[in-house]
Design a protein around this motif. Structure first.
Motif, PDB file in Angstrom:
ATOM      1  N   ASN A  32      23.419 -52.035 -33.227  1.00  0.00           N
ATOM      2  CA  ASN A  32      22.991 -50.697 -33.418  1.00  0.00           C
ATOM      3  C   ASN A  32      23.031 -50.153 -32.026  1.00  0.00           C
ATOM      4  N   ILE A  50      21.510 -45.373 -34.466  1.00  0.00           N
ATOM      5  CA  ILE A  50      22.744 -45.201 -34.857  1.00  0.00           C
ATOM      6  C   ILE A  50      23.361 -46.802 -35.397  1.00  0.00           C
ATOM      7  N   SER A  53      28.195 -49.129 -37.764  1.00  0.00           N
ATOM      8  CA  SER A  53      29.195 -48.474 -38.532  1.00  0.00           C
ATOM      9  C   SER A  53      29.083 -47.022 -38.700  1.00  0.00           C
ATOM     10  N   GLN A  54      28.240 -46.294 -38.036  1.00  0.00           N
ATOM     11  CA  GLN A  54      28.019 -44.932 -38.160  1.00  0.00           C
ATOM     12  C   GLN A  54      28.580 -44.200 -37.008  1.00  0.00           C
ATOM     13  N   ARG A  55      28.859 -42.961 -37.195  1.00  0.00           N
ATOM     14  CA  ARG A  55      29.225 -42.238 -35.857  1.00  0.00           C
ATOM     15  C   ARG A  55      28.465 -41.407 -35.358  1.00  0.00           C
ATOM     16  N   GLN A  57      23.997 -39.626 -35.705  1.00  0.00           N
ATOM     17  CA  GLN A  57      22.792 -39.236 -36.297  1.00  0.00           C
ATOM     18  C   GLN A  57      22.259 -38.027 -35.905  1.00  0.00           C
TER      19      GLN A  57
END
Lengths: 113, 113
Positions: A32, A50, A53-55, A57
């Motif tokens: 992360n 973040i 796997s996230q783009r 926040q």
């Protein structure tokens, strides 16, 4: 070896401006990425985390994005205020057993009234 | 729920002396990580303790050592202090090693003369 770089090292803006802080990292194998705020002589306050796997926040006036493939993250601060003046650090979490954080050198932000 | 606490807040030592810094982890956390932050730099990982055992170490010499106690509080010991050891020492606790979020204390400012 993972290296984290933050640009610019320092930034001075008038109150009310929108601004972007940049963070780049050399190895995309991260778990992360986290943005911290540090006031002079103080500890770290986590702002946004973040997952790999996230783009992006969002929290209030702050928005952080992550592009793992290009090794970049940005922290967007909307409508800056003098109280936002601080050093902002980004850190990537190592994917190994300790989950150690690898930090950039920080961007010192001054927001002038 | 109490957060991460560190003592002392400030410390002045002379070169060659030994120092012990203390950290009380957040309630329920069994893992403590220590970081060194030189002036104007990002924090650097020293080592991590999990359930009283060292669980990973950064690029620091053996004169940096640590302990974790059954209540999961921790000590950082530095022997034969050098001028370059002057820094802010941060500890962070987490629910476990690896991927868990780390919560930082306010730090101990060490000055070596």
């Amino acid at each position: 070896k993972q290296e984290v770089t933050q640009i610019p090292a320092a930034l001075s803006v008038p109150e009310g401006e929108n601004l972007v802080l940049n963070c780049s990292f050399t190895d995309s194998a991260i778990y992360n990425l986290q943005w911290f705020r540090q006031d002079p002589g103080k500890g770290l306050t986590s702002l946004l985390l973040i997952q790999s796997s996230q783009r992006e926040q969002t929290s209030g006036r702050l928005n952080a994005s992550l592009d793992k493939s290009s090794g970049r993250s940005t922290l967007y601060i909307a409508a800056s205020q003098p109280g936002d003046s601080a050093t902002y650090l980004c850190a990537v979490m190592d994917s190994g057993n300790t989950g150690k954080l690898i930090f950039g050198q920080g961007t010192t932000l001054q927001v002038k009234p | 729920e109490t957060g991460v606490t560190q003592s002392p807040t400030h410390l002045i030592k002379t070169r060659g002396q030994q120092v012990t810094l203390r950290c009380s982890s957040q309630s329920g956390h069994n893992t403590v990580s220590w970081y060194q932050q030189a002036l104007g730099q990002g924090p650097q990982f020293i080592f991590q303790y999990y359930r009283e055992e060292e669980n990973g170490r950064g690029n620091f010499p053996p004169r940096f050592s640590g302990l974790q106690f059954p209540n999961y509080s921790s000590e950082l010991n530095v022997n034969a202090l050098e001028l370059d050891d002057s820094a802010l020492y941060l500890c962070a606790s987490s629910l476990g090693p690896g991927k868990e979020t780390q919560y930082f204390g306010p730090g101990t400012r060490l000055l070596v003369l």
